[in-house]
Design an enzyme around this catalytic site. Structure first.
Site, PDB file in Angstrom:
ATOM      1  N   HIS A 138      35.457  36.789  37.851  1.00  0.00           N
ATOM      2  CA  HIS A 138      34.020  37.216  38.030  1.00  0.00           C
ATOM      3  C   HIS A 138      33.779  36.334  39.476  1.00  0.00           C
ATOM      4  O   HIS A 138      34.297  35.330  39.660  1.00  0.00           O
ATOM      5  CB  HIS A 138      32.940  36.567  37.193  1.00  0.00           C
ATOM      6  N   GLU A 208      32.495  44.651  40.867  1.00  0.00           N
ATOM      7  CA  GLU A 208      31.129  44.044  41.090  1.00  0.00           C
ATOM      8  C   GLU A 208      31.066  43.701  42.563  1.00  0.00           C
ATOM      9  O   GLU A 208      31.448  42.673  42.845  1.00  0.00           O
ATOM     10  CB  GLU A 208      30.710  42.875  40.122  1.00  0.00           C
TER      11      GLU A 208
END
Length: 298
Positions: A138, A208
């Site tokens: 992430h 993302e």
């Protein structure tokens, strides 16, 4: 593929380049789009629609109990895999009270076997408490904590070896997109995963864009599809056609109940990794059920 450049993010500062350069890039991408679409139409991930909820460093025992209650009461479409990722200290609480319809993920794990690693949680410990998934790579781990591509790739390999399934995150910074480096950055991050993963059966890729995480900005459906298709094409060239045709590539970055349906219609968007909206039970259920938009366009 290297010659293509992604379109700029919506409502972002204009790139520090002459306007003519931007126009040329857009025209080039548009002319290449039909061929790319024809090549990739049959290659969209073949698994179920997938929605993950990343609760990040949020929640209390009381608020999480309410959220779990909302999720237990939600009516979810049958053809969507749903996973939530609570903070470590609440995983056991969630596992013991959440419906089996929804699986549970950790937000991080250590690179190898446990031991003298203060503050870390091992894959073995996660499996021991019934955790099925882990989020790795992430952007907040990359850019706030400082984890690099190689470290993340090795984490993924070890987690998979311990029977955890992995949400493998990739994505570019705003300045990287404006410099036309989106594909370069994403492919480099993908290579670190590919160098360490031998079996992709239990891997979901999450694109993302960092400029869209928690900012209220969201990539347009066309921008997200462009990157997803490029990543799938990269997998076909660098891993295998089989992996490219079966792995799920999901989108994350300010996904909410209002924009999920339009994003879900795109061929190579196989689901979502949701941040803030996953803390609201009804909104998260709406995002999970956006799989119905995928059915309309199928």
């Amino acid at each position: 593929m290297a010659a293509r450049r992604p379109s700029p993010p919506p409502a972002s500062p204009p790139p520090p380049r002459p306007r003519s350069t931007t126009t040329t890039r857009t025209t080039s991408s548009a002319s290449a789009a039909p061929a790319a679409a024809q090549r990739l139409v049959a290659m969209a991930g073949s698994g179920k629609f997938f929605v993950g909820g990343n609760w990040k460093c949020n929640g209390t025992k009381e608020s999480i109990s309410k959220l779990v209650s909302d999720l237990n009461a939600a009516t979810l479409e049958s053809d969507v895999d749903v996973v939530v990722a609570p903070p470590f200290i609440y995983i056991d609480q969630v596992k013991s009270s959440l419906t089996d319809r929804i699986e549970v993920s950790a937000q991080n794990t250590w690179i190898g076997k446990g031991g003298a690693f203060t503050g870390e949680i091992s894959a073995e410990q996660l499996v021991d408490i019934g955790c099925q998934w882990v989020i790795l790579g992430h952007s907040e781990r990359r850019h706030v904590i400082g984890e690099d591509d190689e470290f993340i790739g090795k984490k993924a390999a070890y987690a998979l070896s311990q029977n955890l399934k992995v949400m493998a995150c990739i994505g570019e910074l705003l300045e990287e997109r404006e410099a036309g480096k989106t594909f370069d950055v994403c492919f480099k991050q993908m290579k670190a995963f590919a160098d360490n993963i031998t079996d992709w059966t239990n891997v979901v890729i999450a694109y993302e864009p960092v400029w869209a995480i928690g900012t209220g900005k969201v990539a347009s459906p066309e921008q997200a599809q462009e990157v997803h298709a490029a990543v799938r094409d990269w997998l076909k060239t660098n891993v295998s056609a089989d992996v490219a045709s079966t792995v799920r590539i999901i989108y994350g970055g300010s996904v909410n109940a209002a924009n999920c349906a339009e994003l879900a219609k795109k061929e190579d968007i196989d689901g979502f990794l949701v941040g803030g909206a996953s803390l609201k039970g009804p909104d998260f259920a709406t995002i999970c059920n956006s799989v119905t938009s995928k059915k309309v366009t199928a």
